[in-house]
Design an enzyme around this catalytic site. Structure first.
Site, PDB file in Angstrom:
ATOM      1  NE  ARG A 312      -4.211  -1.577   0.242  1.00  0.00           N
ATOM      2  CZ  ARG A 312      -4.301  -2.676  -0.508  1.00  0.00           C
ATOM      3  NH1 ARG A 312      -3.351  -2.975  -1.359  1.00  0.00           N
ATOM      4  NH2 ARG A 312      -5.361  -3.455  -0.424  1.00  0.00           N
ATOM      5  CD  GLU A 341      -3.481   3.139  -5.000  1.00  0.00           C
ATOM      6  OE1 GLU A 341      -4.582   2.570  -5.181  1.00  0.00           O
ATOM      7  OE2 GLU A 341      -2.498   2.548  -4.575  1.00  0.00           O
ATOM      8  CG  HIS A 360      -3.844  -0.801  -6.270  1.00  0.00           C
ATOM      9  ND1 HIS A 360      -4.121  -0.263  -5.040  1.00  0.00           N
ATOM     10  CD2 HIS A 360      -3.841  -2.148  -6.071  1.00  0.00           C
ATOM     11  CE1 HIS A 360      -4.277  -1.227  -4.148  1.00  0.00           C
ATOM     12  NE2 HIS A 360      -4.114  -2.386  -4.752  1.00  0.00           N
TER      13      HIS A 360
END
Ligand SMILES: O=C(O)[C@H](O)CO
Length: 396
Positions: A312, A341, A360
């Site tokens: 993360r 993000e 991601h």
């Protein structure tokens, strides 16, 4: 967006041949579920689940078959997807519809009174949407939140458990694709793949210039921070490159597991940072791991080293990373995760040429999307049927 596109490709891809409707649970000794304190029961599931042998590193167990029932009779599942109110993607919906009456967030919000008592489970598609107290208060019959993905840092586990609701995740489905993206980032950064692509298509083509030589991963030292199931799979892949593998973890792995991948345990993370050519971060995000890698840790790394993050974004102090990359404290970074993000378009990380950033996509594959859904469904059904839960996550 990316995931939606990936998911829409699901249809033509054959699933496990001959076993089209199985939900998978892998029972594997090396599974440590990305660092979450997950409860794994070692019961014999065979009485309730049909077993078959699998190829993904563990025993594959099918979910119990749901009796054919009219849609009205099926237990209601509320779907939470990106943004919370999207219609659920077609292929995912088809999987879920075999077991549940689907209620999208939009339907729920439009008809709260009627829907609220029907919903027994929430299926969280993607790791983004969060579940707040207001939603929990409006679902009196809710028993389980099935997260599709391993990371549950977006969920307030304590608050959810105070409502008597269980949380489950999908550590098995994510391990291979996430390990793949870690290795892909390592190679791409080492060999400057993105810059290479840009040079190949740029008008002032400058083929093979010594000023942008890469480095090799073969026989280099890889330090893995967080040796759960994903970290372990990274180590398995790194062996193919004859890499020297170091790892740092809360708990040391069993000797046989270390030997199987040739990994050496570093009790102190500092030792790993000082010795590694590539440092890969694979821990889950908890209060303890927030900003685990900051200025001091970056300063311990070799100036020739590369940092890779597939966990993360908040595990790395991003301001410190910007500074380290600008001042060449480390050679480069390659990250699949950032905070937030996406990054704001004027973020300093986007202006650097010694970082690769992907959006991601650790689990953004056709196969992983389906496997995560299957694993989440098996978890939800186990809770609703009062059976042993394959992957439950507990608050600390
Ligand atoms: O937590 C996970 O499994 C992945 O990050 C999903 O996106």
């Amino acid at each position: 967006m990316f995931r939606s596109k990936a998911f829409s490709l699901l249809k033509p891809i054959p699933w496990v041949p001959g076993q089209p409707n199985l939900a998978y649970t892998f029972i594997h000794p090396a599974t440590a579920s990305h660092g979450h304190r997950c409860h794994r029961r070692s019961v014999d599931y065979r009485q309730r689940y049909r077993t078959c042998s699998g190829s993904a590193g563990g025993r594959i167990i099918s979910a119990p078959q749901t009796k054919v029932m009219a849609e009205e009779e099926l237990p209601g599942v509320l779907i939470l997807d990106i943004g919370g109110t999207h219609g659920v993607l077609e292929d995912l919906a088809a999987l879920l519809k075999k077991h549940f009456r689907l209620i999208t967030m939009k339907e729920f919000l439009e008809n709260k009174k009627e829907m609220s008592t029907k919903i027994q489970s929430v299926f969280v598609f993607e790791c983004r949407p969060t579940i707040d107290q207001e939603l929990l208060e409006s679902l009196p019959n809710l028993k389980v939140i099935g997260n599709s993905g391993v990371g549950v840092d977006h969920l307030d586990l304590k608050m959810i458990s105070n409502f008597g609701v269980k949380v489950t995740n999908t550590p098995h489905a994510v391990a291979d694709p996430t390990a793949d993206i870690g290795v892909a980032l390592m190679l791409a950064s080492a060999r400057r793949l993105v810059e290479g692509c840009q040079i190949a298509v740029s008008p002032d083509t400058k083929y093979f210039a010594v000023d942008w030589l890469g480095v090799e991963v073969t026989r280099a030292t890889l330090g893995i921070i967080g040796m759960g199931s994903i970290g372990y799979k990274v180590a398995q892949r790194a062996r193919a490159f004859d890499m020297r593998i170091l790892y740092h973890n809360r708990n040391r792995r069993r000797k046989e597991e270390e030997e199987a991948v040739g990994a050496r345990y570093c009790e102190k993370m500092a030792d790993l940072l000082q010795q590694s050519d590539f440092v890969m971060v694979v821990v889950n995000l908890t209060p303890e791991t927030r900003k685990l890698i900051g200025k001091k840790e970056l300063g311990l790394m070799k100036p020739t080293a590369t940092l890779i993050n597939i966990s993360r974004g908040a595990v790395i102090d991003q301001d410190a990373l910007v500074e380290a990359l600008q001042n060449k404290v480390i050679r480069a970074a390659a990250v699949d995760v950032t905070y937030p993000e996406p990054l704001p378009r004027d973020h300093p990380l986007l202006k650097l040429n010694n970082i690769i950033i992907t959006p991601h996509i650790g689990t953004a594959t056709v196969q992983a999307m389906r496997m995560m859904a299957e694993e989440a469904i098996a978890n939800i059904l186990a809770v609703l049927n009062g059976q042993p839960i394959p992957s439950e996550v507990f608050p600390k």
